[in-house]
Design an enzyme around this catalytic site. Sequence first.
Site, PDB file in Angstrom:
ATOM      1  CE  LYS A  61      11.024   3.955  -8.835  1.00 51.18           C
ATOM      2  NZ  LYS A  61       9.986   4.578  -9.648  1.00 51.18           N
ATOM      3  N   GLY A 101       8.037  -2.712  -7.136  1.00 56.57           N
ATOM      4  CA  GLY A 101       8.423  -3.875  -6.346  1.00 56.57           C
ATOM      5  C   GLY A 101       9.631  -4.644  -6.852  1.00 56.57           C
ATOM      6  CD  GLU A 141      11.833   3.818   1.469  1.00 54.64           C
ATOM      7  OE1 GLU A 141      11.696   4.738   0.670  1.00 54.64           O
ATOM      8  OE2 GLU A 141      10.980   2.922   1.616  1.00 54.64           O
ATOM      9  CD  GLU A 145       7.549   2.979  -6.559  1.00 54.73           C
ATOM     10  OE1 GLU A 145       7.271   2.561  -7.677  1.00 54.73           O
ATOM     11  OE2 GLU A 145       8.376   2.422  -5.804  1.00 54.73           O
ATOM     12  CG  ASN A 150       3.532   4.574 -10.105  1.00 59.15           C
ATOM     13  OD1 ASN A 150       4.707   4.237  -9.972  1.00 59.15           O
ATOM     14  ND2 ASN A 150       2.580   4.142  -9.303  1.00 59.15           N
ATOM     15  NE  ARG A 181       1.754   2.488 -14.278  1.00 65.77           N
ATOM     16  CZ  ARG A 181       2.534   2.250 -13.225  1.00 65.77           C
ATOM     17  NH1 ARG A 181       3.785   2.690 -13.221  1.00 65.77           N
ATOM     18  NH2 ARG A 181       2.069   1.583 -12.191  1.00 65.77           N
ATOM     19  NE  ARG A 190      -5.027  -4.385 -10.820  1.00 71.30           N
ATOM     20  CZ  ARG A 190      -3.841  -3.854 -11.065  1.00 71.30           C
ATOM     21  NH1 ARG A 190      -2.930  -4.571 -11.725  1.00 71.30           N
ATOM     22  NH2 ARG A 190      -3.552  -2.634 -10.670  1.00 71.30           N
TER      23      ARG A 190
HETATM   24  C1  MV4 Z   1       7.856  -0.645   1.547  1.00 70.87           C
HETATM   25  C2  MV4 Z   1       7.143  -1.442   2.471  1.00 70.87           C
HETATM   26  C3  MV4 Z   1       7.389  -1.236   3.810  1.00 70.87           C
HETATM   27  N1  MV4 Z   1       8.301  -0.338   4.197  1.00 70.87           N
HETATM   28  N2  MV4 Z   1       8.756   0.239   2.001  1.00 70.87           N
HETATM   29  C4  MV4 Z   1       6.477  -2.844  -2.420  1.00 70.87           C
HETATM   30  C5  MV4 Z   1       6.283  -2.285  -3.798  1.00 70.87           C
HETATM   31  C6  MV4 Z   1       6.931  -0.952  -3.802  1.00 70.87           C
HETATM   32  N3  MV4 Z   1       6.197  -0.008  -4.615  1.00 70.87           N
HETATM   33  C7  MV4 Z   1       6.997  -0.555  -2.382  1.00 70.87           C
HETATM   34  N4  MV4 Z   1       6.740  -1.728  -1.594  1.00 70.87           N
HETATM   35  C8  MV4 Z   1       6.836  -1.680  -0.248  1.00 70.87           C
HETATM   36  N5  MV4 Z   1       7.689  -0.760   0.239  1.00 70.87           N
HETATM   37  C9  MV4 Z   1       8.971   0.368   3.291  1.00 70.87           C
HETATM   38  N6  MV4 Z   1       9.883   1.233   3.694  1.00 70.87           N
HETATM   39  C10 MV4 Z   1       6.242  -2.373   1.984  1.00 70.87           C
HETATM   40  C11 MV4 Z   1       6.110  -2.519   0.628  1.00 70.87           C
HETATM   41  C12 MV4 Z   1       5.206  -3.544   0.230  1.00 70.87           C
HETATM   42  C13 MV4 Z   1       4.011  -3.240  -0.390  1.00 70.87           C
HETATM   43  C14 MV4 Z   1       3.694  -1.944  -0.707  1.00 70.87           C
HETATM   44  C15 MV4 Z   1       2.508  -1.658  -1.309  1.00 70.87           C
HETATM   45  C16 MV4 Z   1       1.616  -2.694  -1.583  1.00 70.87           C
HETATM   46  C17 MV4 Z   1       1.922  -3.986  -1.297  1.00 70.87           C
HETATM   47  C18 MV4 Z   1       3.132  -4.281  -0.688  1.00 70.87           C
HETATM   48  C19 MV4 Z   1       3.429  -5.607  -0.387  1.00 70.87           C
HETATM   49  C20 MV4 Z   1       4.619  -5.891   0.192  1.00 70.87           C
HETATM   50  C21 MV4 Z   1       5.512  -4.867   0.507  1.00 70.87           C
END
Ligand code: MV4
Length: 451
Positions: free
Chosen positions: A118, A167, A202, A290, A292, A294, A340
């Site tokens: 990442k 996550g 972050e 990020e 992915n 795939r 889902r």
């Molecule tokens: C975050 C965020 C808030 N601020 N980053 C969770 C999974 C990962 N792919 C990134 N995630 C998050 N990153 C910052 N700087 C909140 C989440 C997040 C989230 C993101 C997408 C979908 C659902 C989520 C649920 C909780 C937190």
Amino acid sequence: MTDSRSVLIANRGEIAVRVNKACRELGIKTIQVYSDADIDSLAVKMSDEAIRIGPAVSAKSYLNIDNILAAAKSSGADAIHPGYGFLAENSEFASAVESSGIKFLGPSSQAIKLLGDKVSARELVSSLNVATVPGSDGRVSDLSHAQVLAKDIGFPLMIKASAGGGGRGIRPVYTGDDLSRYFPQASAEALASFGDGGLYIEKYIASARHIEVQILGDGETYLHLFERDCSLQRRRQKVWEEAPATCLSDETRKGMCDSALKICQAVRYRGAGTVEFLYDTNSEDYYFLEMNTRIQVEHPVTEMVTGIDIVKEMICVGFGGKLSLKQNELKMTGHAIECRINAEDPSKDFMPWPGTISKISFPEQSGVRFDSMLFEGYEVPPFYDSLLGKLIVYDQDRSRAIDKLKHVLDKFIIEGIPTTVRLHEKLVNDGDVIAGRVDIEFLEKWLLEQF
Ligand code: MV4
């Protein structure tokens, strides 16, 4: 047309069924690998050839690189489709496949490695002038470094594992005390889970939506297939996904899709991929999260609104072919929603619930698609994730798609085990969901009120 090509499918469940179908339509022979738990699966039944790769436990079967490569060599497979999960984003696996002379139906092992880290992905993306969430430049070396950065970034913030994704290895941090406690914890967890304790931080973006852009590349031409809104998640697992994201202005949509394309071009991307963004609903800013590398579970909503078969395209480009269309031939029409369907009991904290499917039926009508591994008499094994299938509805606009989904869920029957069908029935009748008033924190709060 006859075709002498063959694909080994290194996965199971609904995605193995999906890839088998795409290969059949392309006239490509399928070789389906299976663990002892999957000998009676639909993917095995529909494949041209099936090879056992080990016992039920994934570490000894679907995650066993040596056994999968041995199956590919003994069957003379020309290519391997990794599906999602398991080895799909493992750059060592992709590299081993490349070295064996078999085609990996996905991006190069280098692209997987670069984007899988990442911190290196964030660095690449910033260099392309695409916004990333404000935070550390590169890895944070230790707690005192984190404390210095936190003064600048402010609270709340997120600690994330550089090697993580989806996550895992993430901690929200609200105070300086949290930081002192969670920084070493997160690093130890990342080291144990990924063999890499590297962290970055972050700023925490509150009340955001999760919007992702589907892309396809052949190493020469790159396409975006617009976006999906995947804000309805529980414990970082998506539950319901839609396309398009009706919260976006045309201008924001264009900016996001062009940003995703820039990233693909920069790594000469081959295959299907997804660029994830956080969209701040207050400021209308978006930030790269990020990428992915795939095919994703929720790809069908994009297929419904664009008419493109993403799995077929990724197979074609994986074999060295070119994409079958150009960006200006692509448009998004109508609205699609995916639910889902998991073997879980929503009233018992989503406890996984394996068992035998005694009955399955749903209304077969236009604009209704059920991508699934199920058949009557199928025994859901307890060893893997609980996704049984995906119900996708499509209609002219979001309001009609919601109405169709209500009708289909009402008639949808799965007997023998508890599933998330009833959860979706409640969601599709909820005022906030119907109005689209949701963000990434919505579902968990909503569940506390419901169950
Ligand atoms: C975050 C965020 C808030 N601020 N980053 C969770 C999974 C990962 N792919 C990134 N995630 C998050 N990153 C910052 N700087 C909140 C989440 C997040 C989230 C993101 C997408 C979908 C659902 C989520 C649920 C909780 C937190």
